[in-house]
Design a protein around this motif. Structure first.
Motif, PDB file in Angstrom:
ATOM      1  N   PRO A 130       8.326 -27.217  17.829  1.00  0.00           N
ATOM      2  CA  PRO A 130       9.565 -27.623  17.390  1.00  0.00           C
ATOM      3  C   PRO A 130      10.507 -26.045  17.644  1.00  0.00           C
ATOM      4  O   PRO A 130      10.078 -25.113  17.964  1.00  0.00           O
ATOM      5  CB  PRO A 130       9.656 -27.861  16.098  1.00  0.00           C
ATOM      6  N   GLY A 131      11.859 -26.436  17.824  1.00  0.00           N
ATOM      7  CA  GLY A 131      12.746 -25.569  17.937  1.00  0.00           C
ATOM      8  C   GLY A 131      13.945 -25.868  18.854  1.00  0.00           C
ATOM      9  O   GLY A 131      15.178 -25.851  18.629  1.00  0.00           O
ATOM     10  N   HIS A 132      13.662 -26.512  20.096  1.00  0.00           N
ATOM     11  CA  HIS A 132      14.616 -27.155  20.846  1.00  0.00           C
ATOM     12  C   HIS A 132      15.068 -28.420  19.892  1.00  0.00           C
ATOM     13  O   HIS A 132      16.179 -28.650  19.918  1.00  0.00           O
ATOM     14  CB  HIS A 132      14.060 -27.561  22.175  1.00  0.00           C
ATOM     15  N   SER A 133      14.199 -29.189  19.431  1.00  0.00           N
ATOM     16  CA  SER A 133      14.260 -30.367  18.598  1.00  0.00           C
ATOM     17  C   SER A 133      13.232 -30.275  17.411  1.00  0.00           C
ATOM     18  O   SER A 133      12.124 -29.831  17.625  1.00  0.00           O
ATOM     19  CB  SER A 133      14.338 -31.677  19.434  1.00  0.00           C
ATOM     20  N   PRO A 134      13.467 -30.837  16.360  1.00  0.00           N
ATOM     21  CA  PRO A 134      12.428 -30.911  15.452  1.00  0.00           C
ATOM     22  C   PRO A 134      11.093 -31.540  15.517  1.00  0.00           C
ATOM     23  O   PRO A 134      10.224 -30.808  15.028  1.00  0.00           O
ATOM     24  CB  PRO A 134      13.298 -31.753  14.110  1.00  0.00           C
ATOM     25  N   GLY A 135      11.034 -32.349  16.390  1.00  0.00           N
ATOM     26  CA  GLY A 135       9.969 -33.099  16.879  1.00  0.00           C
ATOM     27  C   GLY A 135       9.210 -33.140  18.159  1.00  0.00           C
ATOM     28  O   GLY A 135       8.608 -33.651  18.623  1.00  0.00           O
TER      29      GLY A 135
END
Length: 211
Positions: A130-135
């Motif tokens: 995660p980081g760019h998006s939560p999943g």
């Protein structure tokens, strides 16, 4: 195992079709232009087994339902983004003026964490990144020294974190703890751009220097 990178849609998001010796294939991130995927699969007489999603931003999911219905195959997505397929506000398609809002069907298979997956003749590891998006997740094929990193790590760059649910510190931790621990020769196949290697990114990626 063989793989084919297929840039699709207005921003050239990479879909991947990976196949084995018995012509089974997995389709990663079919973001648009389903007919191009169909043409390649038909030309090589492949049997699709599943769709794997690294995350659920609109440019990675636009052709999911067409591909799923054509081949009657399941979709795999992380639990934190299972609702994104159904919601144009979450998958960000509502922001794109040239795109119809994406309201897709629910995924058949939910990824709940790091772990091993076997689909047909394919065996691989799922990493939560995660980081760019939560999943966001990455798919690692250890036997073949290949990881499909979605929008976590690119050649010379990292995924953007200014979108809803993005987090720069979390993304850098994901890259450092999950991706950079892989063998240096591991080929990184990203959601945008060309392939790279773990060693190349450790040596030259300016976003990772000093982390």
């Amino acid at each position: 195992m063989k793989w084919r990178r297929m840039p699709l849609g207005p921003i050239g998001t990479n879909a991947y079709i990976i196949s084995n010796d018995i012509k089974e294939c997995l389709i990663i991130d079919p973001g648009a232009e389903a007919q191009k995927i169909f043409a390649y699969v038909n030309e090589h007489r492949m049997q699709p087994l599943a769709i794997l999603l690294t995350h659920a931003h609109y440019d990675h999911i636009g052709a999911v339902d067409e591909v799923r219905e054509k081949y009657t195959i399941p979709v795999y997505i992380h639990k934190k983004e299972k609702n994104w397929l159904l919601d144009p506000a979450l998958n960000l398609s509502f922001r794109v003026p040239y795109l119809e809002p994406l309201r897709l069907k629910e995924a058949e298979e939910i990824i709940t964490g790091d772990g091993e997956l076997s689909i047909g003749g394919f065996h691989f590891t799922v990493f939560e990144t995660p980081g760019h998006s939560p999943g966001s997740v990455s798919f690692y094929f250890k036997e073949h020294d290949v990881i499909f990193s979605g929008d976590a790590l690119f050649e010379g760059s990292i995924g953007r974190t200014d979108l809803p649910g993005g987090n720069t510190d979390q993304l850098l931790r994901s890259i450092h703890d999950k991706l950079l621990t892989l063998p240096e020769e591991t080929l990184v196949l990203s959601g945008h751009g060309l392939e790279t290697t773990i060693q190349q990114e450790m040596d030259t990626n300016p976003f990772l220097n000093g982390y």
